[in-house]
Design a protein around this motif. Structure first.
Motif, PDB file in Angstrom:
ATOM      1  N   PRO A  17      72.061  26.582  48.762  1.00  0.00           N
ATOM      2  CA  PRO A  17      72.701  26.336  47.251  1.00  0.00           C
ATOM      3  C   PRO A  17      71.530  26.804  46.427  1.00  0.00           C
ATOM      4  O   PRO A  17      71.938  27.230  45.288  1.00  0.00           O
ATOM      5  N   LEU A  18      70.225  26.702  46.563  1.00  0.00           N
ATOM      6  CA  LEU A  18      69.313  27.086  45.641  1.00  0.00           C
ATOM      7  C   LEU A  18      69.347  28.455  45.495  1.00  0.00           C
ATOM      8  O   LEU A  18      69.302  29.469  44.476  1.00  0.00           O
ATOM      9  N   GLN A  19      69.546  29.473  46.640  1.00  0.00           N
ATOM     10  CA  GLN A  19      69.440  30.748  46.669  1.00  0.00           C
ATOM     11  C   GLN A  19      70.800  31.207  45.776  1.00  0.00           C
ATOM     12  O   GLN A  19      70.749  32.113  45.027  1.00  0.00           O
ATOM     13  N   GLU A  20      71.775  30.478  46.011  1.00  0.00           N
ATOM     14  CA  GLU A  20      73.189  30.748  45.182  1.00  0.00           C
ATOM     15  C   GLU A  20      73.017  30.684  43.781  1.00  0.00           C
ATOM     16  O   GLU A  20      73.445  31.313  42.592  1.00  0.00           O
ATOM     17  N   ALA A  21      72.202  29.420  43.298  1.00  0.00           N
ATOM     18  CA  ALA A  21      72.114  29.115  41.761  1.00  0.00           C
ATOM     19  C   ALA A  21      71.179  29.947  41.485  1.00  0.00           C
ATOM     20  O   ALA A  21      71.326  30.502  40.183  1.00  0.00           O
ATOM     21  N   VAL A  22      69.987  30.644  42.249  1.00  0.00           N
ATOM     22  CA  VAL A  22      69.227  31.570  41.594  1.00  0.00           C
ATOM     23  C   VAL A  22      70.068  32.981  41.148  1.00  0.00           C
ATOM     24  O   VAL A  22      69.739  33.474  40.210  1.00  0.00           O
ATOM     25  N   GLU A  23      70.868  33.252  42.498  1.00  0.00           N
ATOM     26  CA  GLU A  23      71.767  34.466  41.945  1.00  0.00           C
ATOM     27  C   GLU A  23      72.560  34.427  40.802  1.00  0.00           C
ATOM     28  O   GLU A  23      72.597  35.170  39.904  1.00  0.00           O
ATOM     29  N   GLN A  24      73.196  33.074  40.525  1.00  0.00           N
ATOM     30  CA  GLN A  24      74.017  32.917  39.435  1.00  0.00           C
ATOM     31  C   GLN A  24      73.364  32.564  38.096  1.00  0.00           C
ATOM     32  O   GLN A  24      73.684  33.168  37.062  1.00  0.00           O
ATOM     33  N   GLY A  25      72.049  32.426  38.376  1.00  0.00           N
ATOM     34  CA  GLY A  25      70.950  32.309  37.066  1.00  0.00           C
ATOM     35  C   GLY A  25      70.644  33.635  36.609  1.00  0.00           C
ATOM     36  O   GLY A  25      69.972  33.685  35.692  1.00  0.00           O
ATOM     37  N   GLU A  26      70.784  34.699  37.098  1.00  0.00           N
ATOM     38  CA  GLU A  26      70.031  35.952  37.148  1.00  0.00           C
ATOM     39  C   GLU A  26      71.019  36.656  35.897  1.00  0.00           C
ATOM     40  O   GLU A  26      72.365  37.127  36.014  1.00  0.00           O
ATOM     41  N   VAL A  27      70.312  36.860  34.914  1.00  0.00           N
ATOM     42  CA  VAL A  27      70.871  37.741  33.826  1.00  0.00           C
ATOM     43  C   VAL A  27      69.838  38.685  33.352  1.00  0.00           C
ATOM     44  O   VAL A  27      68.858  38.296  32.735  1.00  0.00           O
ATOM     45  N   PHE A  28      70.184  40.034  33.472  1.00  0.00           N
ATOM     46  CA  PHE A  28      69.094  41.020  33.314  1.00  0.00           C
ATOM     47  C   PHE A  28      69.189  41.597  31.897  1.00  0.00           C
ATOM     48  O   PHE A  28      70.241  41.920  31.402  1.00  0.00           O
ATOM     49  N   THR A  29      68.080  41.645  31.399  1.00  0.00           N
ATOM     50  CA  THR A  29      67.901  41.926  29.892  1.00  0.00           C
ATOM     51  C   THR A  29      67.994  43.787  29.731  1.00  0.00           C
ATOM     52  O   THR A  29      67.137  44.474  30.635  1.00  0.00           O
ATOM     53  N   ARG A  30      68.456  44.180  28.765  1.00  0.00           N
ATOM     54  CA  ARG A  30      68.543  45.390  28.272  1.00  0.00           C
ATOM     55  C   ARG A  30      67.228  45.986  28.026  1.00  0.00           C
ATOM     56  O   ARG A  30      66.395  45.168  27.197  1.00  0.00           O
ATOM     57  N   CYS A  59      60.986  37.683  37.561  1.00  0.00           N
ATOM     58  CA  CYS A  59      61.027  39.179  37.284  1.00  0.00           C
ATOM     59  C   CYS A  59      62.238  39.806  37.563  1.00  0.00           C
ATOM     60  O   CYS A  59      62.627  40.830  36.891  1.00  0.00           O
ATOM     61  N   GLY A  60      63.153  39.160  38.288  1.00  0.00           N
ATOM     62  CA  GLY A  60      64.534  39.800  38.636  1.00  0.00           C
ATOM     63  C   GLY A  60      64.251  41.033  38.954  1.00  0.00           C
ATOM     64  O   GLY A  60      63.708  41.614  40.099  1.00  0.00           O
ATOM     65  N   GLY A  61      65.281  42.037  38.484  1.00  0.00           N
ATOM     66  CA  GLY A  61      65.360  43.356  39.002  1.00  0.00           C
ATOM     67  C   GLY A  61      64.271  44.188  38.421  1.00  0.00           C
ATOM     68  O   GLY A  61      64.337  45.340  38.625  1.00  0.00           O
ATOM     69  N   ASP A  94      58.803  35.965  41.496  1.00  0.00           N
ATOM     70  CA  ASP A  94      60.183  35.858  41.704  1.00  0.00           C
ATOM     71  C   ASP A  94      60.703  35.039  42.979  1.00  0.00           C
ATOM     72  O   ASP A  94      60.045  35.028  44.123  1.00  0.00           O
ATOM     73  N   LEU A  95      61.817  34.010  43.333  1.00  0.00           N
ATOM     74  CA  LEU A  95      61.855  33.416  44.255  1.00  0.00           C
ATOM     75  C   LEU A  95      62.746  34.393  45.333  1.00  0.00           C
ATOM     76  O   LEU A  95      62.841  34.218  46.586  1.00  0.00           O
ATOM     77  N   LEU A  96      63.424  35.290  45.060  1.00  0.00           N
ATOM     78  CA  LEU A  96      64.221  36.047  46.016  1.00  0.00           C
ATOM     79  C   LEU A  96      63.365  37.486  46.357  1.00  0.00           C
ATOM     80  O   LEU A  96      62.961  38.258  45.487  1.00  0.00           O
ATOM     81  N   GLY A  97      63.416  37.550  47.530  1.00  0.00           N
ATOM     82  CA  GLY A  97      62.408  38.739  48.278  1.00  0.00           C
ATOM     83  C   GLY A  97      63.191  40.071  47.915  1.00  0.00           C
ATOM     84  O   GLY A  97      62.469  41.049  47.536  1.00  0.00           O
ATOM     85  N   ARG A  98      64.241  40.081  47.798  1.00  0.00           N
ATOM     86  CA  ARG A  98      65.157  41.564  47.455  1.00  0.00           C
ATOM     87  C   ARG A  98      64.700  41.581  46.040  1.00  0.00           C
ATOM     88  O   ARG A  98      64.406  42.950  45.699  1.00  0.00           O
ATOM     89  N   ASN A  99      64.617  40.770  45.167  1.00  0.00           N
ATOM     90  CA  ASN A  99      64.066  41.081  43.754  1.00  0.00           C
ATOM     91  C   ASN A  99      62.621  41.745  43.596  1.00  0.00           C
ATOM     92  O   ASN A  99      62.536  42.394  42.805  1.00  0.00           O
ATOM     93  N   VAL A 100      61.978  40.841  44.455  1.00  0.00           N
ATOM     94  CA  VAL A 100      60.235  41.444  44.724  1.00  0.00           C
ATOM     95  C   VAL A 100      60.327  42.834  45.182  1.00  0.00           C
ATOM     96  O   VAL A 100      59.496  43.506  44.594  1.00  0.00           O
ATOM     97  N   GLU A 101      61.175  43.130  45.973  1.00  0.00           N
ATOM     98  CA  GLU A 101      60.914  44.805  46.467  1.00  0.00           C
ATOM     99  C   GLU A 101      61.438  45.536  45.512  1.00  0.00           C
ATOM    100  O   GLU A 101      60.861  46.670  45.266  1.00  0.00           O
TER     101      GLU A 101
END
Length: 558
Positions: A17-30, A59-61, A94-101
């Motif tokens: 549930p948290l991973q899904e929430a984190v992914e839903q909360g990602e909004v990337f800035t121009r 840091c997201g993406g 960042d909480l998500l490994g794929r974002n860190v990479e």
């Protein structure tokens, strides 16, 4: 050089549930928005950025990090330092490994394009970006010169209970049904070095909603609110979202001058550069263009109840009035704002039947419908009054008709929460009656109205709970009524109040208390007479003309 805490990286295999929430909360800035924030903060290559510490909490993406990497690279060239010296200049989490990479890859590629070798570029990227939970710091003694970013938008109820409890323990500002971005603000602010700056693009709901109260209190007491740049209609993110974003700049220093700014959908990279020039030059007090408008103020608004929302020019006027005038509710003038009586059972306690109970148990009531025309047109509603003049419940044995009437409705009355709590006082209304209020002159305000609508009760009626009232020991109530009929008084309520569908305003006590007024002794006899006359005639324009003069204003900006 300042250092920043390394945050907890324990247990980072996130619950689903948290991973899904984190992914839903990602909004990337121009990218141009990132450039705007960094320029406003003065995070530029002319500074030796290796000796400063910047933190990005989520840091997201890598949208922020790529711009930051380019600026640090340029700073290293300008100050003749190797890029390896910048290994401690940034910490991003960042909480998500794929974002860190992904972020490490983008930083590495950016530094290589800037001419640095692949190995040192990878080492710097690895040093900068960590997988971790920013809100769960392991060492609060480490601080930052800059904290920048776009915090995730995740409601606390979408976070698993154990982690939500940890967040609440770590972040005292996250009360009620908060979004976790409130916690990001708190942790970031507490990490700032003296003079350090926060620059976030984030939803601005916390500036007005109840769940942002503790955060507003923290900012008001310990920091300087430097800039609120509203960007609700701007295409600031890679995806279309309804996030009500604003750029906020907050500094770890005593409150200084502040800027309020607003934009429209035409605001983009070119307009952002023009805004930065105006903001940093610090000279012109206001700017208005086709894409944005802004105004400088000596201070930000005090208090944490709510911060106002209005055009920058109007905010500047309201801030000036806040500085120069006293609050409407004032012990020196004995002016008080209150709300009418809530009964908990209007069908029982309100009646037009004057023979229903003993005559001295009927209290004339002012209802919203009595105020529609602007003068009291009483329809005969009474409160079946269970209270004595001393504030006690009456003895029902002394009032047999009242006792019989209440017993007829005993089941409904006893089911109420107030009666369940105090079963022996089952016939009480939720609020007590203050019999002194009945006799006093008072201005009455319907709760919901398109325009501010003060109505004078000369005395004799008690207000219902859909009416708010103002009483005063000093004010001539017709003069005060004229002042409150004006657009100036309404501007305070409009800036703070919740707007309903169709633009209807809520004229509740907490908003009426925001109104600033002059000392009544300073208003000339001529202006007092003009305000009273405007009130009697319900002439809003005339009331506004006099009010502008009394407040020392030439106009009230839209």
């Amino acid at each position: 050089m300042a250092t920043i805490a390394l945050f907890s990286t324990e247990d980072l295999s996130l619950p689903r549930p948290l991973q899904e929430a984190v992914e839903q909360g990602e909004v990337f800035t121009r990218g141009w928005v990132v450039e705007l924030i960094l320029d406003l903060l003065g995070y530029t290559a002319d500074k030796d950025l290796c000796d400063l510490r910047l933190v990005e909490p989520a840091c997201g993406g890598g949208a922020f990090l790529t711009v930051i990497a380019a600026r640090i690279s340029a700073s290293c060239r300008a100050h003749q330092r190797p890029i390896a010296d910048a290994a401690g200049a940034v910490r991003a989490f960042d909480l998500l490994g794929r974002n860190v990479e992904q972020s490490r890859t983008l930083v590495t590629e950016t530094l290589q394009r800037e001419g640095w070798g692949p190995e040192v570029a990878r080492e710097v990227a690895a040093a900068w970006i960590k997988r971790g939970d920013y809100l769960l710091q392991s060492d609060t003694d480490h601080h930052a010169d800059y904290v920048v970013g776009n915090p995730p938008y995740i409601r606390l109820e979408d976070v698993p209970e154990d982690r939500m409890a940890a967040y609440r323990r770590a972040c005292s500002t996250m009360g009620g049904r908060a979004d976790i971005y409130v916690g990001f603000y708190e942790v970031a602010l507490r990490s700032l070095n003296p003079g350090g700056q926060l620059g976030f693009i984030c939803a601005d709901r916390w500036m007005r909603n109840q769940y942002g109260r503790r955060l507003r209190e923290l900012v008001t007491k310990r920091f300087s609110m430097d800039l609120a740049l509203v960007m609700h209609d701007v295409d600031a993110f890679d995806d279309q979202v309804s996030a009500y974003p604003a750029i906020t700049l907050i500094s770890n220093k005593p409150q200084g001058p502040a800027v309020a700014a607003d934009t429209n959908r035409t605001f983009g990279a070119e307009q952002a550069r023009a805004f930065v020039c105006w903001y940093l030059e610090g000279e012109r007090s206001a700017v208005a263009t086709a894409s944005h408008q802004a105004a400088r103020m000596p201070h930000w608004f005090p208090g944490e109840d709510s911060w106002p929302a209005a055009s920058p020019a109007r905010l500047a006027v309201l801030e000036d009035l806040t500085e120069r005038f006293q609050l409407l509710e004032n012990s020196e003038t004995g002016t008080r704002v209150g709300i009418g009586i809530a009964t908990g059972a209007d069908k029982v306690f309100l009646t037009k039947d004057t023979g229903l109970v003993e005559a001295d148990r009927l209290l004339p009531m002012a209802m919203v419908r009595d105020t529609t025309s602007g003068v009291i047109d009483w329809d005969g509603t009474h409160l079946v009054n269970p209270w004595t003049a001393g504030g006690d419940l009456v003895d029902l044995d002394a009032y047999p008709r009242l006792a019989s009437y209440f017993e007829q409705h005993g089941e409904a009355l006893r089911r109420r929460y107030v009666a369940v709590k105090q079963p022996q006082r089952w016939y009480k209304t939720i609020d007590k009656v203050d019999h002194r209020l009945t006799r006093r002159q008072k201005l009455l305000f319907p709760d919901m109205k398109l325009r501010i609508h003060p109505v004078l009760d000369e005395g004799g009626l008690y207000p219902h709970h859909n009416l708010y009232f103002i009483v005063s020991d000093v004010w001539d109530m017709r003069v005060l009524g004229g002042l409150l009929l004006s657009k100036v008084a309404e501007a305070f309520v409009e800036a703070y109040a919740v707007k309903m569908r169709g633009g209807t305003l809520r004229f509740q006590a907490q908003y009426l208390r925001k109104i600033r007024v002059p000392d009544p002794a300073t208003i000339s006899e001529g202006d007092q007479a003009a305000l009273a006359a405007a009130f009697d005639k319900r002439d809003r324009e005339a009331a506004t003309e006099v009010a502008l003069r009394v407040y020392g204003l030439t106009e009230l900006p839209d």
